[in-house]
Design a protein around this motif. Structure first.
Motif, mmCIF file in Angstrom:
data_model
loop_
_atom_site.group_PDB
_atom_site.id
_atom_site.type_symbol
_atom_site.label_atom_id
_atom_site.label_comp_id
_atom_site.label_asym_id
_atom_site.label_seq_id
_atom_site.Cartn_x
_atom_site.Cartn_y
_atom_site.Cartn_z
ATOM 1 N N THR A 4 0.855 -1.182 0.000
ATOM 2 C CA THR A 4 0.000 0.000 0.000
ATOM 3 C C THR A 4 0.899 1.243 0.000
ATOM 4 O O THR A 4 2.105 1.150 0.260
ATOM 5 C CB THR A 4 -0.891 0.046 1.254
ATOM 6 O OG1 THR A 4 -0.048 0.202 2.410
ATOM 7 C CG2 THR A 4 -1.741 -1.218 1.382
ATOM 8 N N GLN A 5 0.322 2.389 -0.233
ATOM 9 C CA GLN A 5 1.102 3.632 -0.230
ATOM 10 C C GLN A 5 1.757 3.870 1.123
ATOM 11 O O GLN A 5 2.907 4.292 1.195
ATOM 12 C CB GLN A 5 0.231 4.823 -0.633
ATOM 13 C CG GLN A 5 1.029 6.096 -0.842
ATOM 14 C CD GLN A 5 2.082 5.952 -1.937
ATOM 15 O OE1 GLN A 5 1.792 5.534 -3.043
ATOM 16 N NE2 GLN A 5 3.323 6.293 -1.618
ATOM 17 N N ASP A 6 1.047 3.595 2.202
ATOM 18 C CA ASP A 6 1.630 3.766 3.537
ATOM 19 C C ASP A 6 2.815 2.826 3.740
ATOM 20 O O ASP A 6 3.840 3.220 4.308
ATOM 21 C CB ASP A 6 0.588 3.519 4.632
ATOM 22 C CG ASP A 6 -0.399 4.665 4.779
ATOM 23 O OD1 ASP A 6 -0.087 5.793 4.316
ATOM 24 O OD2 ASP A 6 -1.480 4.442 5.357
ATOM 25 N N ILE A 8 4.703 1.601 1.364
ATOM 26 C CA ILE A 8 5.776 2.112 0.499
ATOM 27 C C ILE A 8 6.499 3.260 1.191
ATOM 28 O O ILE A 8 7.731 3.299 1.222
ATOM 29 C CB ILE A 8 5.211 2.552 -0.871
ATOM 30 C CG1 ILE A 8 4.759 1.326 -1.663
ATOM 31 C CG2 ILE A 8 6.224 3.375 -1.654
ATOM 32 C CD1 ILE A 8 3.950 1.638 -2.902
ATOM 33 N N ASN A 9 5.744 4.176 1.753
ATOM 34 C CA ASN A 9 6.353 5.314 2.458
ATOM 35 C C ASN A 9 7.239 4.840 3.610
ATOM 36 O O ASN A 9 8.322 5.388 3.824
ATOM 37 C CB ASN A 9 5.281 6.269 2.966
ATOM 38 C CG ASN A 9 4.578 6.993 1.841
ATOM 39 O OD1 ASN A 9 5.096 7.095 0.738
ATOM 40 N ND2 ASN A 9 3.381 7.474 2.112
ATOM 41 N N GLU A 23 4.093 5.050 -9.444
ATOM 42 C CA GLU A 23 3.494 4.257 -8.368
ATOM 43 C C GLU A 23 3.817 2.766 -8.471
ATOM 44 O O GLU A 23 3.259 1.969 -7.727
ATOM 45 C CB GLU A 23 1.979 4.465 -8.318
ATOM 46 C CG GLU A 23 1.587 5.891 -8.028
ATOM 47 C CD GLU A 23 0.099 6.105 -8.001
ATOM 48 O OE1 GLU A 23 -0.663 5.112 -8.015
ATOM 49 O OE2 GLU A 23 -0.312 7.270 -7.963
#
Length: 96
Positions: A4-6, A8-9, A23
């Protein structure tokens, strides 16, 4: 499974010089004074990638190597991509 983006961060904190592209990729540019240093670097990370059975895109230019990593089978970024990125960073640091 793609992160998820979180996630990945969170993973980017371990490889702060890498950037997310489209992305689905993480990429980084590495600078070298000599062309053959870049070729050697590409060879070294190619061996690591082969050991991991996870193969990045590597572009060699004079004085620069650009590496992009993704997990095509997962349709995006996975933990495996970030593990490879860390190993690539380690290889670069050893060359300095």
């Amino acid at each position: 499974m793609a992160l998820t983006q979180d996630q990945i961060n969170n993973q980017l904190e371990n490889v702060p010089q890498w950037e997310v592209s489209n992305e689905k990729f993480i990429s980084r540019s590495f600078k070298f004074k000599q062309y053959m240093d870049g070729v050697q670097f590409a060879y070294d990370i190619g061996r690591t990638a082969e050991e991991m059975d996870h193969h990045p895109s590597i572009q060699i230019e004079y004085g620069e190597v650009v590496v992009a990593v993704t997990s095509h089978d997962a349709g995006g970024l996975t933990e495996r991509d970030f593990k490879l990125a860390q190993k690539i960073d380690d290889t670069f640091e050893k060359m300095k």
